[in-house]
Design a protein around this motif. Structure first.
Motif, PDB file in Angstrom:
ATOM      1  N   MET A   1      -8.186 -11.505   3.026  1.00 45.22           N
ATOM      2  CA  MET A   1      -8.512 -10.621   1.922  1.00 45.22           C
ATOM      3  C   MET A   1      -7.349  -9.659   1.693  1.00 45.22           C
ATOM      4  SD  MET A   1     -12.418  -9.640   2.623  1.00 45.22           S
ATOM      5  CE  MET A   1     -13.454 -10.398   1.447  1.00 45.22           C
ATOM      6  N   THR A   2      -6.712  -9.837   0.573  1.00 44.95           N
ATOM      7  CA  THR A   2      -5.594  -8.962   0.251  1.00 44.95           C
ATOM      8  C   THR A   2      -5.704  -8.494  -1.203  1.00 44.95           C
ATOM      9  OG1 THR A   2      -4.200 -10.774  -0.467  1.00 44.95           O
ATOM     10  CG2 THR A   2      -4.043 -10.141   1.851  1.00 44.95           C
ATOM     11  N   SER A   8       1.361  -5.356   3.593  1.00 43.03           N
ATOM     12  CA  SER A   8       0.633  -5.468   4.848  1.00 43.03           C
ATOM     13  C   SER A   8       1.322  -4.620   5.906  1.00 43.03           C
ATOM     14  CB  SER A   8       0.589  -6.931   5.300  1.00 43.03           C
ATOM     15  OG  SER A   8      -0.085  -7.024   6.539  1.00 43.03           O
ATOM     16  N   LEU A   9       0.583  -3.646   6.413  1.00 43.10           N
ATOM     17  CA  LEU A   9       1.142  -2.733   7.415  1.00 43.10           C
ATOM     18  C   LEU A   9       0.023  -2.336   8.379  1.00 43.10           C
ATOM     19  CD1 LEU A   9       3.762  -1.222   8.141  1.00 43.10           C
ATOM     20  CD2 LEU A   9       2.984   0.621   6.691  1.00 43.10           C
ATOM     21  N   GLU A  13       1.525   0.151  13.213  1.00 46.18           N
ATOM     22  CA  GLU A  13       2.900   0.271  12.727  1.00 46.18           C
ATOM     23  C   GLU A  13       3.083   1.389  11.702  1.00 46.18           C
ATOM     24  OE1 GLU A  13       4.383  -3.497  11.390  1.00 46.18           O
ATOM     25  OE2 GLU A  13       3.463  -4.558  13.054  1.00 46.18           O
ATOM     26  N   LEU A  14       2.003   2.075  11.320  1.00 43.61           N
ATOM     27  CA  LEU A  14       2.094   3.103  10.282  1.00 43.61           C
ATOM     28  C   LEU A  14       3.103   4.191  10.606  1.00 43.61           C
ATOM     29  CD1 LEU A  14      -1.588   3.693   9.137  1.00 43.61           C
ATOM     30  CD2 LEU A  14       0.305   2.782   7.793  1.00 43.61           C
ATOM     31  N   ALA A  15       3.044   4.717  11.809  1.00 40.98           N
ATOM     32  CA  ALA A  15       3.921   5.836  12.181  1.00 40.98           C
ATOM     33  C   ALA A  15       5.396   5.451  12.090  1.00 40.98           C
ATOM     34  CB  ALA A  15       3.586   6.320  13.593  1.00 40.98           C
ATOM     35  N   THR A  19       7.691   5.418   6.087  1.00 42.09           N
ATOM     36  CA  THR A  19       8.767   5.974   5.266  1.00 42.09           C
ATOM     37  C   THR A  19       9.514   4.903   4.476  1.00 42.09           C
ATOM     38  OG1 THR A  19      10.259   5.937   7.165  1.00 42.09           O
ATOM     39  CG2 THR A  19       9.132   8.005   6.714  1.00 42.09           C
ATOM     40  N   SER A  20       9.594   3.701   5.010  1.00 44.52           N
ATOM     41  CA  SER A  20      10.294   2.627   4.299  1.00 44.52           C
ATOM     42  C   SER A  20       9.422   1.992   3.217  1.00 44.52           C
ATOM     43  CB  SER A  20      10.760   1.558   5.278  1.00 44.52           C
ATOM     44  OG  SER A  20       9.659   0.900   5.868  1.00 44.52           O
ATOM     45  N   GLN A  21       8.136   2.280   3.213  1.00 42.37           N
ATOM     46  CA  GLN A  21       7.219   1.659   2.258  1.00 42.37           C
ATOM     47  C   GLN A  21       6.836   2.559   1.084  1.00 42.37           C
ATOM     48  OE1 GLN A  21       6.492  -1.570   2.542  1.00 42.37           O
ATOM     49  NE2 GLN A  21       7.805  -1.540   4.333  1.00 42.37           N
TER      50      GLN A  21
END
Length: 64
Positions: A1-2, A8-9, A13-15, A19-21
């Protein structure tokens, strides 16, 4: 489900990668998962990290 166009993160991996997203401080960030619990957690992680952008958790997730 997207959601088409979504990035997709995983919460783990959020922390390290938010910043790159996020291109600038005016971009609204909508965190989603299949249900809702992980998206709420992800949105709170971003808020606690000090993300200046508007951060929302998609109500009821992609299943809703």
């Amino acid at each position: 489900m997207t959601i088409p166009g979504a990035v997709s993160l995983p919460n783990g991996e959020l922390a390290a990668r938010w910043t790159s997203q996020v291109p600038d401080t005016t971009t609204q960030v909508v965190v989603h998962c299949a249900g809702r619990t992980r998206s709420i957690i992800g949105a709170e992680i971003l808020r606690h990290l000090g993300l200046p952008n508007p951060v929302l958790a998609l109500e009821n997730g992609t299943q809703g």
